[in-house]
Design a protein around this motif. Structure first.
Motif, short mmCIF file in Angstrom:
data_model
loop_
_atom_site.label_atom_id
_atom_site.label_comp_id
_atom_site.label_asym_id
_atom_site.label_seq_id
_atom_site.Cartn_x
_atom_site.Cartn_y
_atom_site.Cartn_z
N ALA A 297 20.47 29.28 -12.24
CA ALA A 297 21.35 28.14 -11.99
C ALA A 297 20.61 26.85 -12.35
O ALA A 297 19.47 26.65 -11.95
CB ALA A 297 21.75 28.11 -10.52
N ALA A 298 21.26 26.04 -13.12
CA ALA A 298 20.62 24.78 -13.51
C ALA A 298 20.70 23.80 -12.36
O ALA A 298 21.72 23.72 -11.67
CB ALA A 298 21.32 24.20 -14.74
N PHE A 299 19.62 23.10 -12.15
CA PHE A 299 19.60 22.12 -11.07
C PHE A 299 20.05 20.77 -11.61
O PHE A 299 19.51 20.28 -12.59
CB PHE A 299 18.19 22.03 -10.50
CG PHE A 299 18.07 21.01 -9.40
CD1 PHE A 299 17.33 19.85 -9.60
CD2 PHE A 299 18.70 21.21 -8.19
CE1 PHE A 299 17.21 18.92 -8.60
CE2 PHE A 299 18.59 20.27 -7.18
CZ PHE A 299 17.85 19.13 -7.38
N GLU A 300 21.06 20.22 -10.97
CA GLU A 300 21.55 18.94 -11.45
C GLU A 300 21.65 17.99 -10.27
O GLU A 300 22.21 18.33 -9.24
CB GLU A 300 22.93 19.14 -12.08
CG GLU A 300 23.48 17.88 -12.69
CD GLU A 300 24.89 18.10 -13.16
OE1 GLU A 300 25.09 18.94 -14.08
OE2 GLU A 300 25.80 17.48 -12.60
#
Lengths: 123, 164
Positions: A6-9
């Motif tokens: 999961a990309a951290f944004e």
């Protein structure tokens, strides 16, 4: 197969709310006639006009609630105009040649936050 | 580097009334602009813009005015200039309008712009001439103006300096 990482944004908004809400109370120490809602709004707009001119008087300020008995009101102003409104309320000294003062009790970008006040909490 | 930066606003005074020219003086224009800022931006705006506010240069024949203000408040000044409607001096007031031509950081850039602007205006005036004798008159006066050694430079430099 592995699930994709999961990309951290992170999103940071400096002032996301469009309006700011102020609970203010007008102090009129002498026991004269109290202003009604329209006169109260006129007072706020004239304070803005004195300090910030026609541009300040054109600021969209709304009077959401007003209690004539306690002279307290909830004002709504666009977020970019909060500094102008608060400074104009601070520097207002007279209402119809009577000494007066605005006290700002609470301010918040969310109207719900004005419903509770921890200063008046009775423990 | 920490220094006070200024902005110089070059405007032109436009008026239908020819008697307005005699009203164009530093004090009258300064008061009119200050009054307009006071009306539009209130006490705070007036105090902000008055910090380093002066009328630096004024030419009553062409109606050019150069105003100076701090860099932090030049937007307040520029937004209040369209609200200047009268010029008042010696108990006479005439309707007028201020047209902003250029905003520069130094007097020198404003002067360079003014020289170019005046050159273009002279060409346009020549083109809009209706009869032949006006044309001859303008051409003669253009060719006859020149820089003389003993005159001060500032008076001549914003006119066409006659080298073309």
């Amino acid at each position: 197969a592995e699930a994709p990482v999961a990309a951290f944004e992170r999103r940071v908004l400096r002032s996301a709310a469009p309006h700011h809400y102020l609970r203010v109370r007008l102090e009129l120490p002498d026991g004269g006639a109290r202003p009604n809602a329209a006169q109260f709004k006129q007072l706020v707009v004239s304070a803005l006009r004195e300090l910030h001119g026609e541009v300040g008087a054109a600021l969209p300020v709304d009077l959401l609630t007003y209690e004539e008995k306690t002279l307290s009101a909830i004002l709504r102003v666009i977020s970019s105009g909060l500094v102008k409104l608060w400074s104009a309320l601070t520097l207002l000294g007279f209402y119809q040649n009577r000494r007066c003062a605005f006290r700002v009790l609470q301010t918040s970008p969310f109207l719900l936050a004005l419903s509770g006040n921890s200063r008046e909490l009775v423990l | 580097m920490v220094r006070f930066k200024n902005r110089y606003v070059l405007c032109e005074v436009l008026s239908d009334d020819p008697r307005c020219r005699q009203c164009i003086e530093e004090r009258a224009v300064g008061l009119a602009v200050r009054d307009a800022i006071g009306r539009v931006h209130g006490d705070y705006g007036l105090a902000c813009c008055s910090v380093s506010f002066t009328v630096k240069y004024l030419n009553a024949y062409t109606g050019m005015v150069l105003l100076r203000c701090r860099k932090d408040s030049y937007r307040l000044l520029c937004s209040a200039l369209p609200f200047v409607r009268h010029l008042e001096s010696r108990a006479q007031r005439y309707p007028c309008a201020l047209n902003t031509l250029h905003v520069g950081g130094t007097i020198r850039t404003c002067q360079k712009f003014l020289i170019q602007y005046n050159r273009r205006q002279l060409l346009m005036l020549l083109q809009n001439c209706t009869n032949e004798e006006e044309r001859q008159c303008i051409q003669k006066s253009l060719l006859s103006c020149s820089l003389t050694e003993e005159q001060s430079q500032s008076g001549d430099e914003e006119d066409d300096d006659g080298t073309e």
